[in-house]
Design an enzyme around this catalytic site. Structure first.
Site, mmCIF file in Angstrom:
data_model
loop_
_atom_site.group_PDB
_atom_site.id
_atom_site.type_symbol
_atom_site.label_atom_id
_atom_site.label_comp_id
_atom_site.label_asym_id
_atom_site.label_seq_id
_atom_site.Cartn_x
_atom_site.Cartn_y
_atom_site.Cartn_z
ATOM 1 N N ASP A 269 -2.850 -20.184 7.115
ATOM 2 C CA ASP A 269 -3.059 -18.861 6.801
ATOM 3 C C ASP A 269 -2.269 -18.451 5.542
ATOM 4 O OD1 ASP A 269 -4.941 -16.853 7.287
ATOM 5 O OD2 ASP A 269 -3.490 -15.668 8.415
ATOM 6 N N SER B 98 2.026 -18.804 5.685
ATOM 7 C CA SER B 98 1.809 -17.559 4.550
ATOM 8 C C SER B 98 2.480 -17.535 3.367
ATOM 9 C CB SER B 98 2.572 -16.427 5.639
ATOM 10 O OG SER B 98 2.204 -15.215 5.359
ATOM 11 N N HIS C 109 -2.683 -13.908 12.333
ATOM 12 C CA HIS C 109 -1.832 -14.630 11.350
ATOM 13 C C HIS C 109 -1.048 -15.738 11.917
ATOM 14 C CE1 HIS C 109 -0.305 -14.686 7.178
ATOM 15 N NE2 HIS C 109 0.945 -14.306 7.473
#
Length: 330
Positions: free
Chosen positions: A199, A174, A264
């Site tokens: 991600d 992330s 996610h």
């Protein structure tokens, strides 16, 4: 009893600049599993001055000699000489995302996989002081300076002969994926071997601003895994190879997943499993448009998603995964 009704727009938040009239709010889960309501309008936020990346970013070394208890290291010779660092060995940096820390689940999980694979130096980057703001925008704005700090340690390891850049891979989740990108941009003594972005965060990152996010030029090889594309994750390809499990937006086993937090986080589990598996076999799509259309007949080229090494592949790839561990189907 008072009844309070809160109307929130939960429309997908995409990785283009936010304008008035576009969705402003989303709900997301941080690395510790806590839910947050995010205001994605940067006009209303200011960077908090409390975080000094050079003193508030910590490095914990894990090796086969200390697989569960990290040793704090710094860019001093004394610190490294007194550690279990295996000079000349492979080095893997793990960088958590928003709301995370050194103890976030992905770090021990991925560390175990790397130490099972080889006698590596696994360095967990703890930038929790910077990433721990309740305001996502504040943490997002600390990504660049944190990458500079990680780059400084990589350069120092090279300077004193402990590791060369071509033995260094950086793995980020992330926001940590973009910290990884800034790390690659800021090393001075060489080029990082590979960066794996799990991600990469989407909100407030722009396809037209590669200098402020993970980008294809940040290492000899860059790879991104997109599992919640266009919501919490970045949607478009930004690396040498871009993998879209199950077409990248939602993931099997996640249910409705309105916030996108399950999809996610799935990237972490997929990557950890991939370190010691060559079964995430993906087929190359002709273009990103086939991902968007969820129709990738394939070009005849296949590739393995994730893993631990740079690859000679380029392009956009699709694969299907299972709803639970083991996730690989190949």
């Amino acid at each position: 009893m008072k009844l309070i009704i809160l109307f929130i727009t939960l429309t997908g938040v995409f990785s283009h600049p936010l304008n008035y009239g576009e969705p402003r709010w989303t709900i997301a889960k941080d690395d510790e599993g806590k839910m947050h309501l995010l205001d994605l309008n940067p006009v209303d936020a200011e960077v908090e001055p409390a975080f000094d990346a050079w003193t508030d970013t910590f490095f914990l070394l894990f090796t086969r000699s200390n697989p569960t208890e990290g040793q704090r290291i710094t860019w001093t010779r004394e610190s490294l000489d007194q550690s279990h660092f295996r000079r000349g060995g492979q080095v893997r940096f793990l960088i958590h995302g928003w709301g995370g820390s050194a103890t976030s689940g992905e770090n021990p999980m991925t560390t175990r996989e790397f130490l099972a694979l080889g006698d590596y130096n696994v360095i967990v980057v703890d930038w929790s002081v910077g990433a721990g703001s309740a305001n996502y925008i504040t943490s997002r704005n600390r990504v660049g300076i944190t990458g500079q700090v990680v780059a400084r340690l990589i350069d120092y390891l090279d300077e004193i002969g402990f590791a060369t850049h071509n033995n260094v891979n950086v793995i980020g989740i992330s926001l940590g994926a973009h910290v990884s990108g800034h790390t690659g941009k800021n090393v001075q003594r060489g080029r990082i071997n590979a960066i794996f972005g799990n991600d990469p965060a989407g909100p407030l990152f722009n396809i037209n601003n590669p200098s402020d996010r993970l980008d294809i030029g940040d290492a000899e090889y860059t790879e991104a895994m997109h599992t919640n594309a266009g919501v919490l994750g970045f949607d478009e390809p930004i690396t040498h190879s871009s993998f879209y499990p199950n077409f990248g937006r939602t993931q099997p086993g996640c249910g409705p997943d309105i916030s996108g937090s399950c999809a996610h986080a799935r990237s972490v589990f997929l990557y950890a499993e991939s370190v010691n598996s060559n079964r995430f076999v993906a087929r190359q799509c002709a273009s990103y448009a086939e991902i968007v259309a969820e129709n990738c007949p394939g070009t005849g080229v296949t590739a393995i998603m994730g893993g631990d090494s740079a690859k000679p592949i380029r392009g956009v790839f699709f694969l299907t995964t299972n709803a639970e561990s083991p996730f690989a189907q190949g």
